[in-house]
Design a protein around this motif. Structure first.
Motif, short mmCIF file in Angstrom:
data_model
loop_
_atom_site.label_atom_id
_atom_site.label_comp_id
_atom_site.label_asym_id
_atom_site.label_seq_id
_atom_site.Cartn_x
_atom_site.Cartn_y
_atom_site.Cartn_z
N SER A 372 0.82 -1.22 0.00
CA SER A 372 0.00 0.00 0.00
C SER A 372 0.85 1.27 0.00
O SER A 372 0.31 2.37 0.07
N GLY A 373 2.17 1.13 -0.08
CA GLY A 373 3.04 2.29 -0.10
C GLY A 373 2.96 3.06 -1.40
O GLY A 373 3.33 4.24 -1.46
N GLN A 374 2.49 2.40 -2.46
CA GLN A 374 2.25 3.09 -3.71
C GLN A 374 1.17 2.35 -4.48
O GLN A 374 1.15 1.12 -4.52
N LEU A 375 0.25 3.09 -5.04
CA LEU A 375 -0.78 2.53 -5.92
C LEU A 375 -1.29 3.64 -6.82
O LEU A 375 -1.23 4.81 -6.47
N ILE A 376 -1.77 3.24 -7.99
CA ILE A 376 -2.34 4.19 -8.93
C ILE A 376 -3.78 3.78 -9.20
O ILE A 376 -4.05 2.59 -9.40
N THR A 377 -4.68 4.72 -9.18
CA THR A 377 -6.08 4.39 -9.45
C THR A 377 -6.77 5.57 -10.12
O THR A 377 -6.41 6.73 -9.91
N LYS A 378 -7.75 5.24 -10.94
CA LYS A 378 -8.62 6.24 -11.56
C LYS A 378 -9.94 6.17 -10.81
O LYS A 378 -10.66 5.18 -10.89
N LYS A 379 -10.24 7.20 -10.06
CA LYS A 379 -11.38 7.16 -9.15
C LYS A 379 -12.70 6.92 -9.87
O LYS A 379 -13.59 6.24 -9.34
N SER A 380 -12.83 7.44 -11.06
CA SER A 380 -14.08 7.26 -11.80
C SER A 380 -14.29 5.79 -12.18
O SER A 380 -15.43 5.37 -12.42
N ASN A 381 -13.23 4.99 -12.23
CA ASN A 381 -13.34 3.57 -12.57
C ASN A 381 -13.44 2.67 -11.34
O ASN A 381 -13.92 1.54 -11.44
N THR A 382 -12.95 3.13 -10.21
CA THR A 382 -12.83 2.26 -9.03
C THR A 382 -13.56 2.86 -7.82
O THR A 382 -13.21 2.54 -6.68
N TRP A 383 -14.55 3.68 -8.03
CA TRP A 383 -15.19 4.43 -6.95
C TRP A 383 -15.81 3.52 -5.88
O TRP A 383 -15.65 3.75 -4.69
N GLU A 384 -16.54 2.50 -6.29
CA GLU A 384 -17.22 1.64 -5.32
C GLU A 384 -16.21 0.92 -4.42
O GLU A 384 -16.42 0.79 -3.20
N ALA A 385 -15.10 0.47 -4.99
CA ALA A 385 -14.07 -0.20 -4.19
C ALA A 385 -13.41 0.77 -3.21
O ALA A 385 -13.16 0.42 -2.05
N LEU A 386 -13.15 1.99 -3.66
CA LEU A 386 -12.55 2.99 -2.78
C LEU A 386 -13.51 3.36 -1.64
O LEU A 386 -13.09 3.55 -0.49
N ALA A 387 -14.80 3.47 -1.96
CA ALA A 387 -15.79 3.79 -0.93
C ALA A 387 -15.85 2.69 0.12
O ALA A 387 -15.91 2.96 1.33
N LEU A 388 -15.82 1.42 -0.32
CA LEU A 388 -15.84 0.31 0.63
C LEU A 388 -14.57 0.29 1.48
O LEU A 388 -14.62 -0.01 2.68
N ALA A 389 -13.43 0.64 0.88
CA ALA A 389 -12.18 0.72 1.65
C ALA A 389 -12.28 1.79 2.72
O ALA A 389 -11.78 1.62 3.84
N LEU A 390 -12.94 2.92 2.42
CA LEU A 390 -13.15 3.96 3.42
C LEU A 390 -14.02 3.45 4.56
O LEU A 390 -13.74 3.70 5.74
N PHE A 391 -15.09 2.71 4.23
CA PHE A 391 -15.97 2.14 5.25
C PHE A 391 -15.20 1.17 6.15
O PHE A 391 -15.35 1.20 7.38
N MET A 392 -14.38 0.32 5.56
CA MET A 392 -13.63 -0.67 6.34
C MET A 392 -12.61 0.01 7.25
O MET A 392 -12.37 -0.43 8.38
N ASN A 393 -12.01 1.09 6.77
CA ASN A 393 -11.06 1.83 7.61
C ASN A 393 -11.76 2.56 8.74
O ASN A 393 -11.24 2.68 9.85
N ALA A 394 -12.96 3.08 8.47
CA ALA A 394 -13.72 3.76 9.51
C ALA A 394 -14.11 2.80 10.63
O ALA A 394 -14.28 3.20 11.78
N HIS A 395 -14.25 1.52 10.28
CA HIS A 395 -14.55 0.48 11.27
C HIS A 395 -13.36 -0.47 11.39
O HIS A 395 -13.50 -1.69 11.36
N SER A 396 -12.17 0.13 11.54
CA SER A 396 -10.93 -0.65 11.57
C SER A 396 -10.86 -1.59 12.76
O SER A 396 -10.19 -2.63 12.70
#
Length: 407
Positions: A372-396
């Motif tokens: 996780s020290g480096q990654l490249i993503t296009k948010k418009s293509n991966t939005w749902e996955a990024l949103a779920l990652a935010l949810f999982m971090n909020a409930h770490s």
């Protein structure tokens, strides 16, 4: 009850051996002195305060065990060192330092007096920095290089805040995943079916209520996102990382995000502006009255910075990563263009608990981990996955033990 008495012969034998130990040591030192050739010691090259400086770990070039200063009283230069790591400090003043006999673990003993007379490594010290006077601003948040998130991004953060929901209200199996001998996955302890179903319902609820990718174009272009900080661990490394990026010739814009209370001073914010780096604060996302989801761990800063940066295409970079070539070419690579993201394998195998796949689905049971020290993503293509990652971090408190073990 009295302890048993040793037979007389045994007591005499023990006493005789005890007397022989100092004699053996003395003989060993005499033999070693004969093996190591004695040379005339040049006192002018040796600082009387010098001696053997113990290293912090086994590498010969390791930092001293006591890092704060070198003027403490180390082992006498005329005494034989042990087999531990370190080096002989031969001389040290304001302009240079000289050392000798760099040792790793298990290396043969030396006398620093002899080592400093035979071969010395001299290092010149740089001149002390001259502090440049800079015009200071009265308030860092008003600096021209401070970038405030747009109102649309603030509204997006507010929508995520409401979708996160309260504590999950479930229990993990007994045991700690930080310890091999207490790891609940190791002992095949699993959550109750009721709790698994409850978490699955919460995830589905979040997916329904979390904001979709904005139809309004609020994310633009591509850039690099870094999380900084005020501690020495972060405040030094992000400067090195940024200079390394610019030395590749890359002109790609950079955003660096800081936790509340850890912003650099105005002079450093101005210097970052010279490097085409804009500064943001996570506290800016709290402009809404109802605030943003609670940051439950420092790792959560990365997904927040990625999700709410102003870029659509993002290279998320840890502050201690060094880029050696212009990263622009990564955005045009075939793997990135075909999937919308580019990830790097980590060294470790999968360590998620079986309950993780019961909740997220078997498709998540990959055999490897990602760095996780480096990654490249296009948010418009991966939005749902990024949103779920935010949810999982909020409930770490729940998801971290399911996905991370004692490694």
């Amino acid at each position: 009850m009295k302890p048993p008495r040793l037979p007389r012969v045994t007591r005499e034998e023990s006493a005789r051996k005890a007397c022989l130990v100092p004699a053996c040591i003395l003989v060993s030192l005499v033999v070693l002195k004969l093996v190591v050739p004695s040379r005339h010691f040049r006192a002018s090259n040796f600082n009387p305060r010098g001696g053997f400086v113990a290293g912090s770990f086994c590498h010969p070039f390791a930092l001293p065990k006591i890092k704060s200063h070198l003027s403490f009283r180390p082992r006498s230069p005329k005494k034989l060192t042990d087999m531990g790591p370190g080096y002989c400090l031969c001389a040290d003043d304001e302009t240079r330092s000289s050392i000798a006999s760099l040792k790793g673990c298990g290396s043969k003993p030396v006398t620093c007096e002899t080592a400093c007379a035979e071969h010395v490594i001299v290092g010149e010290k740089t001149a002390p920095c001259v502090q440049k006077t800079r015009p200071e601003c009265s308030e860092r948040f008003s600096h021209e290089n401070m970038q405030m998130p747009s109102d649309d991004i603030i509204e997006l953060a507010r929508a995520f805040h409401w979708a996160m929901g309260p504590h999950l209200g479930v229990k993990l199996p007994r045991g700690s995943r930080r310890d091999l001998y207490q790891d609940f996955a190791m002992y095949d302890r699993q959550m109750s079916k009721t709790d698994v179903a409850k978490v699955k319902r919460r995830i589905e609820k979040f997916k329904r209520e979390a904001p979709a990718f904005p139809k309004k174009r609020i994310f633009h272009g591509r850039g690099i996102v870094i999380v900084g900080g005020s501690s020495p661990k972060f405040s030094t490394s992000f400067w090195v990382a940024i200079h390394a990026i610019r030395r590749t010739g890359s002109k790609i814009p950079i955003q660096i995000w800081f936790p509340d209370g850890e912003l650099p001073d105005c002079g450093r914010i101005s210097e970052l502006n010279r490097l085409n780096v804009t500064v943001l604060s996570f506290s800016h996302l709290n402009r809404a009255d109802d605030g943003f989801a609670e940051v439950t761990n420092r790792f959560m800063f990365k997904i927040i910075a990625l999700l709410f940066s102003s870029f659509d295409e993002v290279l998320l970079l840890d502050s201690d990563n060094i880029i050696l070539r212009d990263p622009e070419e990564l955005f045009s690579s075939t793997p990135y263009l075909s999937t919308g993201s580019l990830l790097w394998l980590d060294f470790w195998g999968r360590s998620s608990a079986p309950d993780c796949q019961s909740i997220l689905g078997n498709v998540t049971a990959v055999l490897h981990t990602h760095e996780s020290g480096q990654l490249i993503t296009k948010k418009s293509n991966t939005w749902e996955a990024l949103a779920l990652a935010l949810f999982m971090n909020a409930h770490s408190y729940f998801f971290f033990p399911l996905t991370i073990n004692y490694m």
